[in-house]
Enzyme design. Structure first.
Site, PDB file in Angstrom:
ATOM      1  N   TYR A 110      13.638  17.387 -25.732  1.00 30.23           N
ATOM      2  CA  TYR A 110      12.310  17.346 -26.336  1.00 30.23           C
ATOM      3  C   TYR A 110      11.826  18.734 -26.747  1.00 30.23           C
ATOM      4  CZ  TYR A 110       7.342  16.710 -26.963  1.00 30.23           C
ATOM      5  OH  TYR A 110       6.092  16.705 -27.488  1.00 30.23           O
ATOM      6  N   TRP A 112       9.384  21.216 -29.977  1.00 23.81           N
ATOM      7  CA  TRP A 112       8.860  21.394 -31.333  1.00 23.81           C
ATOM      8  C   TRP A 112       9.805  22.158 -32.246  1.00 23.81           C
ATOM      9  CZ3 TRP A 112       3.945  21.220 -34.157  1.00 23.81           C
ATOM     10  CH2 TRP A 112       3.116  20.175 -33.709  1.00 23.81           C
TER      11      TRP A 112
END
Ligand SMILES: Nc1nc2c(c(=O)[nH]1)N[C@H]1C(S)=C(S)[C@@H](COP(=O)(O)OP(=O)(O)OC[C@H]3O[C@@H](n4cnc5c(=O)[nH]c(N)nc54)[C@H](O)[C@@H]3O)O[C@H]1N2
Ligand SMILES: Nc1nc2c(c(=O)[nH]1)N[C@H]1C(S)=C(S)[C@@H](COP(=O)(O)OP(=O)(O)OC[C@H]3O[C@@H](n4cnc5c(=O)[nH]c(N)nc54)[C@H](O)[C@@H]3O)O[C@H]1N2
Ligand SMILES: [Mo]
Length: 762
Positions: A110, A112
């Site tokens: 996970y 950005w």
């Protein structure tokens, strides 16, 4: 000195980056951006804190997988040639998949990452792991996990679709009279968008609303959450108690007969059940304004008057994403929907409920999703997954069962963790617990540009390029810009693009063709764009895009935002919602069937594990919100982030009275602690913060003095709880956290978070 300028795109906006070929000498915001983010200035730190060569933790290098896992993070790395590192990674992936099966590889990864459609680290890692037979994946996210899971139960469609069609800021300016904002709409948060955006517009949109006479109420522990320009009224509310405020408002609407009985009967299921609960018929406790005031710290008279104001206005209730990052975070989202249903304005222009205005830059701007070039990720043959925030449980509790949204699932045994494009030592809660869990697998492989805590705590660190070192196509599927991103400088050290790393690994694992399809990255960019262009011939060609630098998509090309709620309002039977009842569910028999004590079948107040209502005298509630000066942990070592620190440490906001009670002054060095951990931080006295609440932004690179020890830099996640929102969503609950604060006596250890670890030769 001659310099050149090159366009790039980041998750916080577009810039022209000036370079002398080696250093970044200046960063200029995109000329069309009316409100550029200061975070771009940090790009000048591109050569600092870099992983320059492949590095392998010494014990792992000398003794193989699983050696001395307790030394992860605390021993030197051996720097090796790329071929050596890639041979080792390939052999280890092969060993694990053959001996234990592909589900023993956790590749949820996970994070950005960075802007750019092709060099998107997560797309790359998932495509690669799929090509070698799959991996255990993760679902939902750290942002809005509880929102993701509860929304379909209530409205019958996905959270993302719901956010897509909630009233835009333009609609707000035109139709809304009153905005009741739980958790505000922080401008600094709207600076950021997954994939990047051309223009930042929230300030001007909110000013237009103000000029049109829209009134704003900010219910939040922090006044700053709604800009002064809106002339918002600030109603301080104790963190993690929003559901109680909402139920108090709902009760006030009910007893004043200000609720829309017709709407509730026609469009909702379960109003009778909810009404019984509000009246206290089910538990002997009426959810009155007085009751709510006691819990939340909001004046009961204001709850009553606010309810009346809401009933007499076109009212939009907004709830920030932070509000659900709490113990039982599903409840305030459901309660807000119930309140909006009582007002009967769901589906009316500028009315109803919306989630996360301003949370990311494009929410509420009324731009629906549209296509952009995209790298396919292939198919994952492994069906094991975790709700993303259960990563430490996965590593610690392999083989154990747990609940998630009505399913009984089992954590697989994990032997290898592969991460690219995210930083669990930023995003996860209770980092000391994560560090223990991190000792369980045999091997941890990461691709990272920087020597942050994730890199330090891994076994094999493969140096990745940043966006500045490669070319790409940039854009977000919600923005009206597409960019050509130029390569600004050559890769730093021996860094490689994630794609090239995976291509070389794929070759070693005999899936080179499946992964790379015989293309170089430049050929991939051409291929992806051509495929996109053949479906969208009105767009410029790739060469035209490269020449122009960017392309602004005409608004009329962007598909209109669908409106399921409007159709439902017009025709509740013909356009029934996809819930079991076809209506908005204020009571869910599905959730009743799950029989979760921590998630009842209608919006409810459940006491959080930690809150001001159960705090001892010295404890304060800590909110750890998104940082103004960076994106999460990214570029923490850059200028904009460093300027917000004091001697490299984060500042912790506190109210004057709380500081005086502890004999503290602005600028004092303090130890913030609880049973889970401790960190240093510097006191910042703030007049816009509710008493009893402290605020420590996320993102300082974790910098522990020893295993389980004091963090020198001010990372709030050494203090936060690692327990899911409930059995329903299992989302992260970072905001539910009590801490104590005391002056730090003695010599403070200097911050070392941006230094490379010890590096030795083979
Ligand atoms: N206490 C607390 N914790 C929180 C939150 C909170 O409110 N409070 N919020 C949560 C939320 S909403 C989120 S979304 C998460 C965010 O958590 P993350 O998204 O994991 O945080 P980032 O710092 O953005 O991590 C991105 C990492 O990818 C690396 N990277 C960037 N570009 C590239 C690339 O091209 N290739 C490779 N290989 N690596 C790259 C960066 O250096 C960085 O280490 O944090 C969560 N954590
Ligand atoms: N500059 C910058 N912008 C960002 C990010 C970043 O890292 N930097 N991260 C992006 C990401 S990934 C996300 S998911 C969004 C997140 O968007 P949000 O989740 O909305 O952001 P936060 O800043 O965590 O929280 C917003 C405000 O909510 C308030 N708050 C906290 N707890 C409570 C509570 O229990 N009740 C109430 N009423 N208020 C509360 C706090 O005062 C806080 O300032 O932001 C995005 N925007
Ligand atoms: Mo997020």
């Amino acid at each position: 000195m001659t310099t050149t300028r090159h366009r790039t795109l980041t998750n916080w906006g577009a810039y022209e980056v000036e370079t002398d070929g080696r250093e970044i000498t200046a960063v200029h915001p995109f000329a069309k951006d009316p409100d550029p983010s200061p975070i771009g200035q940090s790009l000048k730190a591109v050569r600092r804190s870099r992983v320059e060569r492949p590095a392998i933790r010494e014990s792992w290098y000398r003794s193989g997988p699983g050696s001395n896992p307790e030394r992860r993070g605390w021993e030197p790395f051996v720097e090796v040639e790329w071929d050596v590192a890639l041979d080792m990674v390939a052999a280890e992936l092969d060993r694990v998949r053959n001996q234990f099966g592909n589900q023993a590889i956790f590749g949820g990864s996970y994070g950005w990452a960075s802007a750019g459609r092709f060099h998107h680290a997560l797309s790359q890692v998932h495509r690669f792991l799929n090509s070698i037979g799959g991996y255990t994946f993760s679902v939902d996210d750290y942002s809005i996990a509880a929102g993701h899971v509860i929304t379909p139960h209530v409205f019958g469609f996905s959270f993302d679709d719901f956010v897509d069609e909630q009233p835009s800021f333009i609609e707000m300016a035109e139709h809304t009279e009153l905005v009741v904002a739980f958790g505000g709409m922080p401008i600094k948060n709207s600076q950021v968008q997954y994939g990047g955006q051309g223009r930042h517009m929230l300030s001007s949109r909110l000013e237009t609303c103000r000029d049109r006479g829209v009134r704003f109420i900010n219910l939040s522990p922090l006044a700053e959450d709604l800009i002064e320009a809106c002339e918002a009224e600030w109603i301080p509310v104790r963190p993690a108690t929003d559901a109680a405020v909402m139920l108090g408002l709902a009760h006030s609407l009910l007893i004043a007969d200000d609720h829309d009985e017709d709407f509730l009967r026609t469009y909702c299921k379960g109003w009778d059940r909810l009404r019984s609960y509000l009246r206290g018929e089910t538990d002997g406790v009426p959810k009155s304004a007085a009751w709510a005031g006691e819990i939340t710290g909001v004046d009961p008279d204001r709850i009553v008057s606010l309810a009346a104001q809401m009933a007499r206005s076109r009212t939009l209730i907004t709830v920030s994403w932070s509000v659900q990052r709490n113990d039982h975070g599903e409840q305030p989202y459901w309660a807000a929907a119930a309140m909006a249903a009582m007002l009967g304005q769901i589906g009316l222009p500028g009315g109803g409920v919306g989630y996360g205005y301003g949370a990311v830059g494009l929410n509420g701007h009324g731009v629906g999703y549209h296509d952009l070039p995209r790298l396919g990720q292939g198919r994952n043959p492994v069906s094991d997954f975790i709700p993303v925030a259960r990563i430490a449980d996965l590593l610690l509790q392999g083989g154990e069962e747990y609940e998630y949204n009505g399913q009984r699932l089992t954590y697989p045994e994990t032997k290898l963790v592969y991460w690219a494009g995210g930083n669990p030592f930023h995003h996860h809660q209770d980092l000391n617990r994560l560090a223990k869990a991190w000792q369980m697998p045999d091997t941890i492989v990461v691709h990272e540009p920087f020597w942050n805590a994730l890199a330090r705590f891994s076994d094999i660190v493969l140096p990745a390029t940043t966006t500045l070192e490669r070319e790409d196509i940039g854009g977000s599927g919600m923005d009206d810009f597409v960019f050509w991103m130029e390569k600004v400088i050559d890769p730093v050290g021996e860094a490689k693009n994630d794609y090239d790393i995976f291509s070389e690994l794929a070759d070693r694992l005999d899936v080179g063709e499946r992964f790379a399809e015989g293309r170089t990255s430049r050929q991939w960019l051409e291929h992806l764009y051509e495929r996109f262009h053949s479906g969208h011939p009105d767009y410029p060609t790739l060469d035209e895009l490269k020449d122009a630098g960017h392309f602004q998509i005409p608004r009329e090309w962007i598909p209109p935002v669908p409106s399921q709620l409007l159709s439902f309002r017009q025709d509740p039977l013909g356009s029934a919602l996809k819930t079991p009842s076809g209506r908005i569910e204020l009571y869910s028999e599905t959730i009743e069937g799950f029989a979760y004590p921590d998630c009842p079948p209608h919006p409810s107040w459940l006491e959080p594990a930690e809150w001001l209502g159960n705090a001892t005298s010295g404890q304060l509630h800590m909110i750890s919100n998104q940082p103004k000066t960076r994106l999460h942990s990214q570029w923490d070592h850059g200028e904009t982030s460093l300027n917000g620190k004091v001697e490299g440490r984060e500042q912790i906001g506190m109210a004057l009275t709380d500081a005086l009670d502890r004999g503290l002054d602005h600028g004092d060095l303090v130890r913030v602690f609880n049973d889970r951990g401790a960190t240093l931080a510097v006191v910042s006295i703030r007049s816009d913060l509710m008493e009893g609440v402290v605020q420590l932004p996320t993102g300082a690179w974790w910098d522990p003095v020893e295993a389980g020890g004091l963090c020198r830099s001010g990372n709030p996640n050494v203090l936060t709880r690692d327990v899911g929102t409930s059995s329903l969503a299992q989302g992260p609950t970072a905001q539910t956290c009590l801490v104590e604060i005391e002056r730090f006596e003695g010599d403070a250890p200097a911050v070392r978070s941006h230094e490379a670890p010890g590096l030795v030769a083979p």
